[in-house]
Design an enzyme around this catalytic site. Structure first.
Site, short mmCIF file in Angstrom:
data_model
loop_
_atom_site.label_atom_id
_atom_site.label_comp_id
_atom_site.label_asym_id
_atom_site.label_seq_id
_atom_site.Cartn_x
_atom_site.Cartn_y
_atom_site.Cartn_z
N ASP A 98 29.67 -16.45 -18.48
CA ASP A 98 29.85 -15.11 -19.07
C ASP A 98 29.48 -14.00 -18.10
OD1 ASP A 98 30.62 -13.43 -21.13
OD2 ASP A 98 28.59 -13.30 -21.95
N ASN B 25 38.63 -16.37 -27.77
CA ASN B 25 39.07 -15.52 -26.66
C ASN B 25 40.55 -15.12 -26.72
OD1 ASN B 25 36.76 -17.05 -24.31
ND2 ASN B 25 36.57 -15.08 -25.34
C1 IPE Z 1 31.77 -16.90 -24.54
O1 IPE Z 1 31.82 -15.64 -23.96
C2 IPE Z 1 33.00 -17.66 -24.21
C3 IPE Z 1 33.17 -18.03 -22.81
C4 IPE Z 1 32.37 -17.72 -21.82
C5 IPE Z 1 34.33 -18.81 -22.53
P1 IPE Z 1 32.38 -14.38 -24.74
O2 IPE Z 1 32.26 -13.23 -23.81
O3 IPE Z 1 33.71 -14.67 -25.31
O4 IPE Z 1 31.33 -14.28 -25.95
P2 IPE Z 1 30.94 -13.07 -26.88
O5 IPE Z 1 32.21 -12.44 -27.36
O6 IPE Z 1 30.14 -12.12 -26.04
O7 IPE Z 1 30.11 -13.68 -27.95
C1 IPE Z 2 33.53 -14.75 -19.43
O1 IPE Z 2 33.43 -13.45 -18.97
C2 IPE Z 2 34.91 -15.32 -19.26
C3 IPE Z 2 35.63 -15.54 -20.52
C4 IPE Z 2 35.13 -15.40 -21.71
C5 IPE Z 2 37.02 -15.97 -20.42
P1 IPE Z 2 33.80 -12.24 -19.92
O2 IPE Z 2 35.24 -11.93 -19.75
O3 IPE Z 2 33.37 -12.49 -21.30
O4 IPE Z 2 32.92 -11.09 -19.27
P2 IPE Z 2 32.14 -9.96 -20.05
O5 IPE Z 2 31.21 -10.66 -20.99
O6 IPE Z 2 33.14 -9.12 -20.76
O7 IPE Z 2 31.42 -9.23 -18.96
MG MG Z 3 31.66 -12.11 -22.32
#
Ligand code: IPE
Ligand code: IPE
Ligand code: MG
Length: 246
Positions: free
Chosen positions: A26, A74
């Site tokens: 993340d 996602n």
């Molecule tokens: C969790 O991260 C899912 C992955 C890293 C694949 P998200 O960024 O989607 O989670 P939330 O929305 O902050 O809970």
């Molecule tokens: C994690 O990084 C990757 C996926 C969930 C696909 P994010 O895209 O959630 O990055 P932030 O949390 O918005 O910074």
């Molecule tokens: Mg995220």
């Protein structure tokens, strides 16, 4: 293969690294935004970082590394971001196939494969075929993965087996575990979430029953092998009681 695996050796009290480490990848989007780049640039750097951390895990003797790369939630993201992530995954899995053959690495995709684009499904099939030839370090990539989805699917598959004659009273924790995507993989001893959030976001709900959690504000693209060492050192300081007393 069903195994009861809440308590296992190689735990916090030995000096060995955890046998299985899980990481929620993340913080890619914020990493990019802070540099004035589009969120998708963060995903590119993040997927590159996975390669580094996976190699490091293999070298220090971790047996399984499971990463959360794309959740069932996602899909709610803007279409172009989802498209870019799928394109990166395709590129990554394609390249990983060569590495797997060279380094004898097993790689498994955990999640609802049917919901993935056709080309990705093909690559998943190939990684499965290659993995079957090796043993040793295994990387698990959770794609279109949701912990609740996994549990519901397991229940459905079990119900289908009961309909086909399996005795309903045969179900226990180990038997249920064998219906999950993670069948045959021991539970993670250590779960790491970079990116500053302190939640599971629907990751490994069943498997993390007794995992040690480690949260850090470091964003995934900045997460280095030193950060991983810090998480492992913290893990070794934990007192794992599994409900018992010492
Ligand atoms: C969790 O991260 C899912 C992955 C890293 C694949 P998200 O960024 O989607 O989670 P939330 O929305 O902050 O809970
Ligand atoms: C994690 O990084 C990757 C996926 C969930 C696909 P994010 O895209 O959630 O990055 P932030 O949390 O918005 O910074
Ligand atoms: Mg995220």
């Amino acid at each position: 293969m069903a195994e009861k695996n809440i308590e296992r050796p190689g735990g916090a009290e030995s000096n060995a690294p955890p046998r299985h480490i899980a990481i929620i990848l993340d913080g890619n989007g914020r990493w990019a935004r802070r540099r004035g780049l589009p969120r998708t640039a963060g995903h590119a750097v993040g997927s590159e970082n996975f390669r580094k951390i996976a190699t490091y895990c293999k070298n220090i003797g971790v047996e399984y590394l499971t990463v959360y790369a794309f959740s069932t939630e996602n899909w709610k993201r803007p279409e172009d971001e989802v498209k870019t992530i799928m394109r990166l995954l395709k590129k990554y899995l394609g390249e990983a196939i060569d590495t797997m053959e060279r380094d004898h690495i097993r790689m498994k995709v955990l999640g609802n494969i049917e919901g993935l684009p056709e080309e990705l499904r093909e690559l998943v099939k190939r990684t499965d075929e290659i993995s079957a030839r090796y043993d040793g370090f295994q990387a698990n990539i959770c794609l279109n993965y949701g912990g609740r989805d996994e549990i519901v699917r397991a229940a459905m598959r079990y119900a289908a087996d009961v309909k086909d004659g399996r005795a309903p009273e045969e179900i226990d924790e180990a038997a249920f575990g064998s219906y999950l995507y993670s069948a045959g993989i021991p539970d993670p001893e250590l779960l790491i979430r970079p990116g500053g959030e302190q939640r599971l976001s629907n990751f490994l709900l069943w498997q993390c029953a007794y995992s040690e959690f480690y949260f850090t504000d470091v964003l995934w693209p900045d997460f280095t092998t030193e950060e991983l060492d810090k998480a492992i050192a913290e893990y070794h300081r934990r007192d794992r009681r599994f409900g018992s007393v010492k």
